[in-house]
Design a protein around this motif. Structure first.
Motif, PDB file in Angstrom:
ATOM      1  N   GLN A 277      21.675 -49.707  42.767  1.00 27.14           N
ATOM      2  CA  GLN A 277      22.331 -50.989  42.495  1.00 27.14           C
ATOM      3  C   GLN A 277      21.320 -52.119  42.314  1.00 27.14           C
ATOM      4  O   GLN A 277      21.591 -53.091  41.595  1.00 27.14           O
ATOM      5  N   GLU A 287      27.958 -61.359  31.479  1.00 28.75           N
ATOM      6  CA  GLU A 287      28.459 -61.231  32.841  1.00 28.75           C
ATOM      7  C   GLU A 287      28.527 -59.747  33.207  1.00 28.75           C
ATOM      8  O   GLU A 287      28.671 -58.891  32.326  1.00 28.75           O
ATOM      9  N   PRO A 288      28.418 -59.418  34.502  1.00 26.61           N
ATOM     10  CA  PRO A 288      28.389 -58.014  34.900  1.00 26.61           C
ATOM     11  C   PRO A 288      29.542 -57.188  34.336  1.00 26.61           C
ATOM     12  O   PRO A 288      29.334 -56.058  33.860  1.00 26.61           O
ATOM     13  N   THR A 289      30.760 -57.748  34.372  1.00 30.16           N
ATOM     14  CA  THR A 289      31.902 -56.983  33.867  1.00 30.16           C
ATOM     15  C   THR A 289      31.749 -56.683  32.385  1.00 30.16           C
ATOM     16  O   THR A 289      31.958 -55.542  31.932  1.00 30.16           O
ATOM     17  N   LEU A 290      31.369 -57.688  31.594  1.00 32.50           N
ATOM     18  CA  LEU A 290      31.186 -57.486  30.165  1.00 32.50           C
ATOM     19  C   LEU A 290      29.996 -56.564  29.880  1.00 32.50           C
ATOM     20  O   LEU A 290      30.025 -55.772  28.930  1.00 32.50           O
ATOM     21  N   TRP A 291      28.965 -56.669  30.688  1.00 33.35           N
ATOM     22  CA  TRP A 291      27.784 -55.827  30.513  1.00 33.35           C
ATOM     23  C   TRP A 291      28.123 -54.353  30.703  1.00 33.35           C
ATOM     24  O   TRP A 291      27.789 -53.516  29.856  1.00 33.35           O
ATOM     25  N   TYR A 292      28.810 -54.034  31.768  1.00 35.55           N
ATOM     26  CA  TYR A 292      29.190 -52.636  32.005  1.00 35.55           C
ATOM     27  C   TYR A 292      30.197 -52.148  30.963  1.00 35.55           C
ATOM     28  O   TYR A 292      30.178 -50.975  30.559  1.00 35.55           O
ATOM     29  N   ALA A 293      31.072 -53.050  30.520  1.00 35.77           N
ATOM     30  CA  ALA A 293      32.027 -52.673  29.472  1.00 35.77           C
ATOM     31  C   ALA A 293      31.299 -52.359  28.166  1.00 35.77           C
ATOM     32  O   ALA A 293      31.665 -51.422  27.437  1.00 35.77           O
TER      33      ALA A 293
END
Length: 425
Positions: A277, A287-293
């Motif tokens: 992590q 943003e983290p959510t968009l990055w992982y998506a």
């Protein structure tokens, strides 16, 4: 210069039966007498048909792989042509196209009473017979199946260039039914054949790619990625590891004392989940959510491209995953997981994927059938991550699941495959 039947069909020794069939079709589009009336092309076509009759039959292919090219040809065919006939007509040893060969008669006749000229005449007569049949029936498909069956039943041969190591040879024991089956697959319109021929002959990179055997390199590559991940972890926890090693040396060779030392605490070492992590290979601009998506979208896009390719090009849409598809999936997963958690996470994901697919792929081929037990050790890191998330991880558990089991057990398959490749045992 052609080395063996795999090289003649321009495929790797680990090619699946579907890949053998597709390679044969591509060669037929180039050398079939209906589209190429050069004598050398006709000789090359007969050689290609011979190679397909052997490699397209799982039983014969297993015998071919077991005996090797030279021993198989000596025991299963009616003799090799003289090395001189593998040279081009102008004497150019560097010529790489198919050259005209002497033909040997079918095993139903006495090969000792057959001369090279009679074999060539037999092939020419069969060619004229197939042309007459096509004229009478007006069917290009009929001409292909009948003419080729007659030629293959009466004569077999091989064509390539170079002065030594001839890679194809005469006669196989395939039945007339098998011959008709193989040639019937090439019944296409002249326009389609000419278009596919241009594609096949004009793409040397594709031909080179098909001849490569990527299974063993992929196994080693996944292990190297994982070892790089362990090295990354070690560098990040260097001071803690040095302190732990000093404590182990002070304990001596007492197993009970070492076990107590390791079980007492983590000695300042991070948990694997915490380490993964905290890895940041690149600084994301999202943003983290968009990055992982976005990373998940890369993998989804790769899978979608493979699915569309299957729907367009493959007859068996839901058939087994090929090595080429495995490479595409591995690249997508390797890149995204490295960005998420570094090489340790990438290796932990790639090893089970590549080991599992390659074991299954190898078991579908004639010859060696490796056990799925080879995959079990490389699943250990995944089990270690699960234990860490569940809060059940300890230093001994991490040592076993991330170091001892995957490294020692994971070496078994690539080492075994390497020994078989180089020593044949």
């Amino acid at each position: 210069m052609t080395e063996d039947f795999y090289d003649l069909l321009e495929i790797s020794p680990d090619a699946s039966q579907d890949e053998v069939k597709e390679a044969y079709r591509e060669q037929v589009r180039v050398y079939h007498p209906d589209v190429n009336d050069d004598d050398r092309a006709q000789a090359q076509f007969t050689a290609v048909k011979t190679a397909y009759d052997i490699l397209g039959d799982p039983v014969e292919r297993q015998a071919y792989d077991r005996l090797g090219h030279e021993d198989y040809v000596a025991k299963r065919t009616s003799g090799l042509p003289s090395p001189d006939v593998w040279k081009s007509d102008d004497g150019d040893d560097e010529e790489t196209d198919g050259t005209e060969l002497n033909y040997s008669e079918s095993k139903t006749k006495s090969s000792s009473s057959t001369t090279a000229s009679s074999g060539t005449a037999s092939a020419s007569a069969s060619n004229r017979s197939s042309t007459a049949t096509a004229g009478a029936t007006g069917s290009t498909t009929g001409s292909t199946a009948t003419g080729t069956a007659q030629r293959t039943a009466s004569a077999t041969g091989a064509g390539t260039a170079g002065g030594s190591n001839p890679g194809t040879a005469g006669q196989t024991t395939s039945s007339a039914g098998e011959t008709a089956r193989g040639t019937g697959q090439s019944s296409e319109t002249d326009t389609q054949v000419e278009s596919d021929s241009a594609t096949a002959t004009g793409n040397p990179i594709a031909r080179w790619w098909r001849r490569q055997n990527f299974s063993l390199p992929l196994l080693w590559l996944s292990l190297f990625v994982y070892v790089a991940g362990l090295a990354h972890f070690a560098l990040a926890n260097e001071s803690s590891l040095r302190s732990l090693w000093a404590d182990v040396r002070a304990t001596g060779a007492d197993p009970a004392g070492i076990w107590t030392l390791l079980s007492a605490s983590r000695h300042g070492l991070e948990t694997t989940v915490g380490f993964v992590q905290g890895v940041e290979i690149v600084t994301p601009s999202l943003e983290p959510t968009l990055w992982y998506a976005a990373l998940a979208g890369v993998v989804a896009l790769a899978l979608a491209v493979l699915l569309v390719t299957r729907l367009v090009r493959r007859e068996d849409t839901w058939g087994a995953v090929t090595i080429d598809e495995t490479i595409v999936i591995a690249l997508a997963l390797g890149a995204t997981t490295t960005l998420v958690g570094g090489p340790l996470l990438a290796g932990a994901v790639l090893m089970p994927l590549l080991f599992g697919v390659i074991v299954r792929h190898t078991r579908r081929l004639p010859g060696w059938t490796p056990s799925y037990l080879y995959v079990v050790p490389v699943l250990a890191p995944a089990a270690g991550f699960v234990a860490a998330v569940a809060g059940a991880a300890s230093l001994p558990v991490d040592l076993a699941t991330f170091v001892l089991v995957p490294l020692l057990g994971g070496l078994a398959l690539p080492v075994r495959a390497t020994i078989r490749k180089h020593l044949g045992r």
